[in-house]
Scaffold this motif. Structure first.
Motif, mmCIF file in Angstrom:
data_model
loop_
_atom_site.group_PDB
_atom_site.id
_atom_site.type_symbol
_atom_site.label_atom_id
_atom_site.label_comp_id
_atom_site.label_asym_id
_atom_site.label_seq_id
_atom_site.Cartn_x
_atom_site.Cartn_y
_atom_site.Cartn_z
ATOM 1 N N ILE A 31 0.908 -1.488 -0.012
ATOM 2 C CA ILE A 31 -0.554 -0.208 -0.104
ATOM 3 C C ILE A 31 1.051 1.535 0.043
ATOM 4 N N MET A 32 1.848 1.717 0.488
ATOM 5 C CA MET A 32 2.635 2.768 0.859
ATOM 6 C C MET A 32 3.541 2.481 -0.327
ATOM 7 N N LEU A 33 3.771 1.505 -1.545
ATOM 8 C CA LEU A 33 4.683 1.630 -2.546
ATOM 9 C C LEU A 33 3.412 2.563 -3.492
ATOM 10 N N ALA A 34 2.732 1.823 -3.604
ATOM 11 C CA ALA A 34 1.458 2.190 -3.834
ATOM 12 C C ALA A 34 1.213 4.031 -4.083
ATOM 13 N N LEU A 55 -6.197 2.723 -3.342
ATOM 14 C CA LEU A 55 -7.492 1.394 -4.590
ATOM 15 C C LEU A 55 -6.739 0.523 -3.656
ATOM 16 N N PHE A 56 -5.191 0.179 -3.695
ATOM 17 C CA PHE A 56 -4.786 -0.942 -2.750
ATOM 18 C C PHE A 56 -5.302 -1.105 -1.591
ATOM 19 N N LEU A 76 -1.223 4.981 7.093
ATOM 20 C CA LEU A 76 -1.372 4.848 5.421
ATOM 21 C C LEU A 76 -2.176 5.604 5.136
ATOM 22 N N GLY A 77 -2.522 6.521 5.838
ATOM 23 C CA GLY A 77 -3.112 7.670 5.518
ATOM 24 C C GLY A 77 -2.225 9.470 4.818
ATOM 25 N N PHE A 79 1.267 7.879 5.852
ATOM 26 C CA PHE A 79 2.392 8.726 4.360
ATOM 27 C C PHE A 79 0.975 8.950 3.210
ATOM 28 N N ASP A 80 0.492 8.461 2.383
ATOM 29 C CA ASP A 80 0.029 8.963 1.763
ATOM 30 C C ASP A 80 -0.235 10.815 1.385
ATOM 31 N N ASP A 81 -0.662 11.188 2.437
ATOM 32 C CA ASP A 81 -0.786 12.402 2.643
ATOM 33 C C ASP A 81 0.566 13.390 2.377
ATOM 34 N N LEU A 82 1.628 12.522 2.645
ATOM 35 C CA LEU A 82 3.472 12.853 2.670
ATOM 36 C C LEU A 82 3.233 12.849 0.460
ATOM 37 N N PHE A 83 3.244 12.253 0.497
ATOM 38 C CA PHE A 83 3.214 12.145 -1.702
ATOM 39 C C PHE A 83 2.324 12.595 -2.262
ATOM 40 N N SER A 84 1.127 12.889 -2.286
ATOM 41 C CA SER A 84 0.034 12.924 -2.277
ATOM 42 C C SER A 84 -0.044 14.714 -3.238
ATOM 43 N N GLY A 85 0.646 15.521 -2.576
ATOM 44 C CA GLY A 85 0.146 16.634 -2.604
ATOM 45 C C GLY A 85 -1.532 17.658 -1.842
#
Length: 181
Positions: A31-34, A55-56, A76-77, A79-85
């Motif tokens: 999930i983090m890689l995705a 999605l993952f 996980l969210g 972590f996603d916030d760090l890369f999603s913008g």
């Protein structure tokens, strides 16, 4: 003449068991890689690529209910916030709400098939992308709703492929390894 060949999926072998470390960490890592991958592919002025991390996350929750804890949306969210913008905290909120929704659906509808899983995923994907746009607009952007239509379409159509990838990763996750004593 030799007997039928036995695969790892048909039954356990002597001295073989899935690695607990791999079984616990592979869903989180995938999930983090995705979440990181969409930033590598292209730079665009409008969102086109699907939110692969989300999605993952949905696919893991639907494939193996209970594998990820209900609170997994928070780290996980984050972590996603760090890369999603996206504004910081938006994925934490939306992933956590999605985990709660999936947990409620799991308890209410224990018997599901591909169509119900896909319909639930479509609802969550559309809600996630629309609410992400709303949060971005609250933070100061002025993006119209028609900008996210291609991203919604691509995300919904790519979800079965993501589910297939997650199923393959799950098979790797449960592959028996030699136990050394």
């Amino acid at each position: 003449m030799m007997g039928p060949r036995r695969s790892a999926a048909t039954g356990p072998r002597i001295n073989r068991a899935p690695s607990p470390l791999v079984a616990l960490t592979l869903p989180w890592i995938s999930i983090m890689l995705a979440s990181v991958v969409p930033g590598w592919a292209m730079i665009a002025s409008a969102p086109v690529l699907p939110p692969l991390g989300f999605l993952f996350f949905i696919s893991w929750q639907q494939l193996r209910p209970g594998l990820l804890p209900i609170w997994a949306g928070l780290p996980l969210g984050l972590f996603d916030d760090l890369f999603s913008g996206q504004p910081f905290g938006s994925a934490v909120l939306l992933w956590s709400l999605s985990a709660i929704v999936l947990e409620v659906i799991e308890t209410r509808l224990p018997w599901r098939n591909f169509v119900t899983e896909w319909l639930v995923a479509i609802g969550l994907i559309v809600a996630y992308i629309v609410l992400s746009l709303a949060l971005v607009n609250i933070a100061g952007a002025a993006a119209p709703i028609h900008v996210i239509v291609p991203q919604i379409v691509i995300s919904v159509l790519s979800y079965p492929l993501v589910g297939l990838i997650v199923a393959k990763i799950d098979r790797i996750r449960l592959t028996p390894l030699m136990v050394l004593k």
